[in-house]
Structures are given as C-alpha cells and as structure tokens.
Design a protein around this motif. Structure first.
Motif, PDB file in Angstrom:
ATOM      1  N   SER A 142       0.816  -1.214   0.000  1.00  0.00           N
ATOM      2  CA  SER A 142       0.000   0.000   0.000  1.00  0.00           C
ATOM      3  C   SER A 142       0.847   1.260   0.000  1.00  0.00           C
ATOM      4  CB  SER A 142      -0.912  -0.008   1.227  1.00  0.00           C
ATOM      5  OG  SER A 142      -1.496   1.257   1.419  1.00  0.00           O
ATOM      6  N   PRO A 143       0.380   2.336  -0.639  1.00  0.00           N
ATOM      7  CA  PRO A 143       1.074   3.619  -0.541  1.00  0.00           C
ATOM      8  C   PRO A 143       1.079   4.159   0.874  1.00  0.00           C
ATOM      9  CG  PRO A 143      -1.034   3.854  -1.681  1.00  0.00           C
ATOM     10  CD  PRO A 143      -0.761   2.397  -1.564  1.00  0.00           C
ATOM     11  N   VAL A 144       0.158   3.688   1.737  1.00  0.00           N
ATOM     12  CA  VAL A 144       0.160   4.120   3.138  1.00  0.00           C
ATOM     13  C   VAL A 144       1.468   3.708   3.814  1.00  0.00           C
ATOM     14  CG1 VAL A 144      -0.977   3.830   5.373  1.00  0.00           C
ATOM     15  CG2 VAL A 144      -2.344   4.059   3.289  1.00  0.00           C
ATOM     16  N   LEU A 145       1.963   2.529   3.488  1.00  0.00           N
ATOM     17  CA  LEU A 145       3.232   2.081   4.056  1.00  0.00           C
ATOM     18  C   LEU A 145       4.372   2.977   3.603  1.00  0.00           C
ATOM     19  CD1 LEU A 145       2.811  -1.778   3.588  1.00  0.00           C
ATOM     20  CD2 LEU A 145       2.410  -0.415   5.658  1.00  0.00           C
ATOM     21  N   TYR A 146       4.320   3.408   2.354  1.00  0.00           N
ATOM     22  CA  TYR A 146       5.368   4.297   1.860  1.00  0.00           C
ATOM     23  C   TYR A 146       5.267   5.662   2.529  1.00  0.00           C
ATOM     24  CZ  TYR A 146       8.488   6.751  -1.287  1.00  0.00           C
ATOM     25  OH  TYR A 146       9.530   7.491  -1.794  1.00  0.00           O
ATOM     26  N   LEU A 147       4.048   6.149   2.761  1.00  0.00           N
ATOM     27  CA  LEU A 147       3.869   7.423   3.452  1.00  0.00           C
ATOM     28  C   LEU A 147       4.413   7.337   4.882  1.00  0.00           C
ATOM     29  CD1 LEU A 147       0.341   8.622   2.259  1.00  0.00           C
ATOM     30  CD2 LEU A 147       2.583   9.566   1.654  1.00  0.00           C
ATOM     31  N   ARG A 148       4.260   6.190   5.517  1.00  0.00           N
ATOM     32  CA  ARG A 148       4.867   6.010   6.837  1.00  0.00           C
ATOM     33  C   ARG A 148       6.375   6.190   6.756  1.00  0.00           C
ATOM     34  NH1 ARG A 148       1.978   0.493   9.177  1.00  0.00           N
ATOM     35  NH2 ARG A 148      -0.188   1.268   9.196  1.00  0.00           N
TER      36      ARG A 148
END
Length: 269
Positions: A142-148
């Motif tokens: 997920s892009p959420v993991l990259y945002l983290r």
C-alpha cells in the motif's frame, strides 16, 4: 503566550531568510533530489515496499550528510558574525531563539528530504510492476506504508538537526564545528551499528541487538522495518521494539534542543 509565539516566529522567519540568501542550500537540495531519483529509477522498483527497502540504506547515509551541511552553522553563524551578542539584548529568551532557529532549518530540510521521496513514490504506479517476492497479495503493498516511511524520514531528519543545533551552540569556530559535524555523521551512520555487530560477534548475551535503537539511525531503521516493511514482509533481521526506537528518536530530538537552549548564551543573572 502570544508574545512568546511572536518572538519565536520572528526568529523562525529570520532563519528562513538566512537560508534563502545562501546559494549552497539550493545546490544541496538539487543534488539530494537527483541522487534519490537516480537510486529509485535505477533499481527497477516493483512496488512501494520494495522502494522503501531500496531507499532505506541510502537515506541513512545521505540524510545525516545533508542535515550536517545545512545545520552545523545554524547558531555558529550568528556567533561568528557577532549577532548572538545583539540577540541577547532582545526580549527573546534562549529557548525562543533555539526553537525558532531549529524550526526554520527544519522546514528547509524537511522540504528538501520529503519532496523527492514523494515524487518517486508517485511514480511507482507508472514505472513499477506488481511485487513478485512478497508472500502476501500485491494489494498489501500500500502507498500508506510508503507514506509512513516518508513521515519517519522527516522525523529522522528532525532528530539529526536537533543534534546539529546542539553542536552549533557549543562550538566557537567553523573549523571545529565542521570536524564535530563529520564525527557526528560517522558515529550516527556506522558507529553504534559497528559496536552492536562486534558485541554480537563476541557472543556475550547483553542485548546487543537492541543497541542500534539507541542511535538516531538505528531507531529510524527499526521504525521503518516495524511500521513500513514488516506489515507486508518479515524483515531479514528482527528490529528492536518499536516503542524503544520511537522513544530513542524522541529523546534525540528533545534533549539536544534543551541542552542547546541552556548553552547558547549565559543565563541572565
């Protein structure tokens, strides 16, 4: 409270103006962005988590160098120009001055670090392909993991800048400041990890695996592995507990700033 905020804002705006007039910082920003883009595009990125794995080690090396270059003269420059003596006569307290300087530099450094990371993240759906090495379905990438990862990198830069702010408050000349900045970079990037590896090699059961979390780099790496990599794929080495890494990064940000505020100039009698 409002007056204190106004004085801190005045120092913050002054620091941004100082950075804007320095021709070196735009060159550093462009060079950093070029390296990040080159590393990302040259690694045949296959997803967000693989991109995190690709960038993690370069970020651990490049961000300390960037922060040292942009931060080691933050207070030292004012001391060399004699501006600290003038600022001491102003209503601003030592704490307001240090926080204003720190925030001004932090805005510039965060923009320099985060902008290219977001740019290469946006490019993943265009140039990447579905992950093939992960045991979970590709939808978990997920892009959420990259945002983290991006947020943690910003926090990592803040911790390093706090250390450089303290160093800048303690030294009296540019040569000594540069030497100490280089020493901090070397210690942050390889020093603690080298001690941990040596300790593990001795076989003495002293919890050496958690030692890297006590350094800014090790704490950052542990948080990235725990929050941005482990949810999709078990990392090759189990990181230190996330709470320990988070506490370490928090302490590396707050304690140097508190000490810098105490040492930037003598307390009024």
């Amino acid at each position: 409270m409002g007056a204190r905020a106004d004085r801190t804002t005045a120092v913050f705006e002054r620091e941004l103006g100082t950075l804007a007039r320095n021709r070196l910082y735009p060159l550093l920003a462009v060079g950093f962005a070029a390296l990040i883009v080159a590393i990302a595009l040259g690694s045949d990125v296959s997803g967000y988590v693989p991109l995190v794995a690709t960038l993690l080690t370069p970020i651990e090396l490049l961000v300390p160098v960037l922060v040292a270059a942009m931060g080691y003269r933050s207070i030292l420059g004012d001391r060399e120009r004699g501006e600290l003596d003038v600022l001491r006569t102003y209503p601003a307290t030592r704490e307001e001055y240090v926080v204003g300087v720190f925030l001004g530099r932090l805005v510039a450094i965060t923009a320099t670090v985060v902008a290219p990371l977001l740019a290469v993240g946006v490019a993943v759906p265009v140039v990447g392909r579905a992950p093939t090495f992960l045991p979970q379905p590709s939808g978990l990438d997920s892009p959420v993991l990259y945002l983290r990862f991006v947020v943690l990198t910003g926090l990592f830069a803040a911790a390093l800048l706090a250390v450089m702010t303290l160093l800048s408050a303690l030294v009296a000349d540019a040569r000594r400041g540069l030497v100490l900045a280089v020493a901090v970079v070397v210690a942050a990037t390889v020093g603690v990890d080298a001690v941990a590896v040596f300790g593990l090699a001795t076989g003495v059961p002293l919890g050496w695996a958690a030692l890297p979390a006590l350094s800014p780099n090790g704490a950052y790496r542990g948080l990235v592995l725990a929050l941005a990599v482990a949810p999709v794929s078990t990392p090759p080495a189990r990181p230190a507990p996330a709470f320990l890494s988070a506490l370490s990064l928090f302490c590396w940000t707050t304690i140097p700033l508190l000490v810098a505020a105490l040492r930037v100039w003598p307390a009024p009698e």
